[in-house]
Design a protein around this motif. Structure first.
Motif, PDB file in Angstrom:
ATOM      1  N   SER A 197       0.268 -10.579 -26.939  1.00  0.00           N
ATOM      2  CA  SER A 197       0.788 -11.408 -25.730  1.00  0.00           C
ATOM      3  C   SER A 197       2.342 -10.910 -25.422  1.00  0.00           C
ATOM      4  CB  SER A 197       0.931 -12.807 -26.454  1.00  0.00           C
ATOM      5  OG  SER A 197       2.076 -12.914 -27.406  1.00  0.00           O
ATOM      6  N   GLY A 199       2.680  -7.685 -24.756  1.00  0.00           N
ATOM      7  CA  GLY A 199       2.215  -6.426 -23.838  1.00  0.00           C
ATOM      8  C   GLY A 199       2.972  -5.352 -24.802  1.00  0.00           C
ATOM      9  N   LEU A 251      -3.058  -1.654 -13.832  1.00  0.00           N
ATOM     10  CA  LEU A 251      -2.577  -2.900 -13.602  1.00  0.00           C
ATOM     11  C   LEU A 251      -2.127  -3.373 -12.313  1.00  0.00           C
ATOM     12  CD1 LEU A 251      -0.821  -2.902 -17.303  1.00  0.00           C
ATOM     13  CD2 LEU A 251      -3.117  -3.817 -16.641  1.00  0.00           C
ATOM     14  N   GLU A 255      -3.158  -6.634 -10.426  1.00  0.00           N
ATOM     15  CA  GLU A 255      -2.423  -7.569  -9.960  1.00  0.00           C
ATOM     16  C   GLU A 255      -2.450  -7.962  -8.284  1.00  0.00           C
ATOM     17  OE1 GLU A 255       0.113  -9.150 -11.606  1.00  0.00           O
ATOM     18  OE2 GLU A 255       1.320  -9.869  -9.888  1.00  0.00           O
ATOM     19  N   TRP A 284       5.691 -15.399 -18.553  1.00  0.00           N
ATOM     20  CA  TRP A 284       4.003 -14.465 -18.191  1.00  0.00           C
ATOM     21  C   TRP A 284       3.293 -15.355 -17.775  1.00  0.00           C
ATOM     22  CZ3 TRP A 284       3.395  -9.451 -20.949  1.00  0.00           C
ATOM     23  CH2 TRP A 284       4.426  -9.111 -21.825  1.00  0.00           C
ATOM     24  N   SER A 288       0.757 -14.853 -14.304  1.00  0.00           N
ATOM     25  CA  SER A 288      -0.457 -14.925 -14.307  1.00  0.00           C
ATOM     26  C   SER A 288      -1.012 -15.888 -13.459  1.00  0.00           C
ATOM     27  CB  SER A 288      -1.096 -14.834 -15.679  1.00  0.00           C
ATOM     28  OG  SER A 288      -1.095 -16.202 -16.091  1.00  0.00           O
ATOM     29  N   GLY A 532      -1.436 -11.834 -20.341  1.00  0.00           N
ATOM     30  CA  GLY A 532      -1.736 -10.403 -20.049  1.00  0.00           C
ATOM     31  C   GLY A 532      -3.101  -9.949 -19.854  1.00  0.00           C
TER      32      GLY A 532
END
Ligand code: PEP
Ligand code: MG
Length: 571
Positions: A197, A199, A251, A255, A284, A288, A532
């Motif tokens: 969590s 990362g 990533l 995103e 975070w 997301s 993540g």
């Protein structure tokens, strides 16, 4: 010298940085005699090492970010106090003088003596202080031995430790740690979940890391492969840097798809929710595309402190999360301590060394056994429910009677709070974690007392297969794809849906994009995971055709796992 250590990849990604070895108990402590003429010099060496350790701690304290929890600072302050205690220096100084022995040996003798005294304490809180004694004396020993103090204020480092408890790991949130490596632990331990969590790439279960690695070694932690490369040559290092960049680019691409809906190719909508441990994790979640929080592991509010937070403190923490999410639904799990998640609060009288902590007083069982303590927690939760949509989730449920008892308590507290003039949400769903195999098998009975189910595959797999989720020695047996586990998942989803109650999965299985089609095929439509993981899982959903997912699930339920394997798994 370049070499590679193999372990278990516990959190994905590649970290490249220098090592800080936190397990200094394996330092070689030399013992030798000194002449009377050398006594003063040796005494001064000890005083200097103490002063250097002090300076180092002050620097660490300054480096703590302003918004870090107060406990982080208290933790350092406690070490400073210990370091300043004359008792820590008096005996070793006397040993140097009277026995003509070197300073490191004298301090090490004192370290062992104090550790034993604390070990024998009955009070679990005081007993836990043993670790502080060891850490403080080891810090001084490192200076004495010229091992060089780990530069904890440095921007980039990889923590190497024997084992990290969930409480240790949560402290890493406040630092600038890039990754970690441990001797023990498994990918489904709570510490590994936290690393994911955060990362932070992590490799656990290496067995040898603290013995073979030194602070200052350059490391490449490959959390996907489960390897640690030590002092790699420039060409290899370059290769890893390129892999790191490729990952970063992937990533970034994901995103860019952040705002696309989580729907399968044939239009089935899926709800993606986030798991969090502390209010700090909100950042975070906000980054997301989570629709809400499917699991707030509230027990982390109780860690790294000597006592439990007051009702007001708990309320403030819940309020911070609810307000930060501007109206999205938050599922707050009532405190799930016990097993590997221990608290220092001696009022709780947990018996960490109990016969089998994972099967003992844990989660809801412990809460029901300590009603005053639980009441305080529930009152905070109920008060917070007035602020935004909240669901209460009960962990480690075994029987319908436990759920009924908890619901009665919640009902009474609601009346009590309202009589005191507090607002409480009218609509407050109370659901359960399905993580005990018998509950999964009897899920149809629990629909009468639970407003929703959340499948905790970490514990469900642990208990169904009789495999300790934190023990790397039996990790190969920890298999959520086992037909027995899959059948329980399917039965739980089917029972929930037949009764018209929502079913989420919040165990780590939900975060693995390789298994997303299988779970969709088993009927799951709500996934909760560390923030993540959401982009990859969403991408997997968007690639999925439900008809194919159903076929996959059918095969898997019949014990044919071959369709779930990656080409590389098949050899
Ligand atoms: C689980 O058991 O799957 C779960 C989500 O709870 P925890 O990992 O906190 O035990
Ligand atoms: Mg669990």
């Amino acid at each position: 010298m370049t070499f590679e250590l193999a372990g278990i990849g516990a959190a994905p990604g590649i970290a490249i940085a220098t090592a800080v070895v936190l397990e200094p108990t394996r330092m070689e402590i030399p013992e030798y005699g000194i002449s009377p003429a050398e006594v003063e010099r040796e005494e001064n060496r000890l005083r200097l090492a103490l002063a250097l350790a002090r300076e180092e701690l002050l620097r660490v304290r300054e480096a703590i970010p302003k918004d870090a929890p107060q406990d982080t600072r208290l933790f350092i302050d406690a070490h400073l106090l210990m370091l300043d205690d004359p008792a820590l220096r008096e005996r070793p100084l006397r040993m140097i003088r009277e026995q003509g022995r070197n300073a490191a040996w004298a301090l090490h003798q004192e370290r062992e003596r104090l550790a034993e005294i604390f070990q024998r304490m009955e009070d679990p809180y005081l007993r836990a202080k043993r670790e502080d004694v060891l850490q403080v004396t080891d810090r001084v020993l490192r200076h004495l031995l010229g091992a060089g103090a780990p530069n904890l204020a440095a921007a980039e480092r990889i923590i190497v430790a024997n084992e990290l408890s969930p409480a240790d790991t949560v402290l890493l949130k406040n630092g600038s740690v890039l990754g970690w490596v441990t001797d023990f632990g498994a990918a489904t331990s709570h510490s590994a979940i936290l690393a994911r969590s955060l990362g932070l790439p992590a490799v656990v279960g290496t067995h040898l890391a603290t013995r073979l690695l030194r602070s200052g070694d350059q490391l490449v932690v490959d959390g996907d492969q489960g390897t640690v490369l030590v002092n790699p040559d420039p060409a290899l290092l370059e290769e890893y840097r390129r892999a790191q960049e490729r990952r970063q680019r992937r990533l970034q691409l994901l995103e860019e798809e952040r705002d696309l809906p989580a729907v399968t190719r044939d239009g089935t909508a899926v709800r993606l929710l986030a798991n969090i441990e502390l209010p700090e994790d909100l950042e975070w979640v906000q980054r997301s595309s989570a629709e809400g929080i499917g699991l707030f592991r509230s027990e982390f509010l109780f860690m790294n402190r000597a006592d439990s937070p007051s009702e007001e403190e708990q309320y403030q923490a819940f309020a911070r999360v609810l307000e930060g999410l501007s109206g999205a639904e938050v599922t707050i799990r009532t405190v799930d301590v016990g097993a590997d998640k221990l608290l220092a609060d001696s009022d709780l009288q947990l018996h960490p060394g109990g016969l089998n902590p994972a099967l003992g007083l844990r989660g809801l069982r412990l809460c029901l056994r300590r009603p005053d303590w639980f009441r305080r927690h529930l009152r905070a939760l109920l008060r917070a429910s007035a602020l935004a949509p909240v669901r209460i989730m009960l962990p480690m449920v075994s029987t319908v009677a436990e759920v009924v008892q908890a619901r009665q308590m919640i009902h009474q507290l609601r009346q009590e709070l309202q009589a005191e003039g507090h607002a409480v949400a009218r609509d407050l769903p109370i659901g359960i974690m399905v993580e005990v195999p018998a509950v999964a098998m009897a899920a149809h009975c629990f629909t009468k007392v639970a407003d929703f189910f959340s499948i905790g595959t970490n514990d469900l797999t642990q208990y169904a297969l009789a495999v300790d989720r934190g023990d790397d020695d039996v990790m190969a047996l920890f298999d959520p794809l086992h037909v027995g586990v899959l059948s329980m998942i399917q039965h739980t989803i089917a029972a929930g849906h037949a009764a018209g109650i929502p079913v989420t999965m919040c165990g780590e299985m939900a975060a693995n994009p390789r298994w997303t089609p299988l779970l969709l095929g088993l009927g799951l439509r709500e996934f909760s995971m560390f923030p993540g993981a959401i982009p990859e899982v969403k991408a997997s959903i968007r690639r999925c055709e439900l008809k194919e997912a159903n076929a996959l699930a059918l095969h898997a339920l019949m014990g044919d796992g071959s369709l779930l394997m990656e080409p590389s798994d098949q050899g």
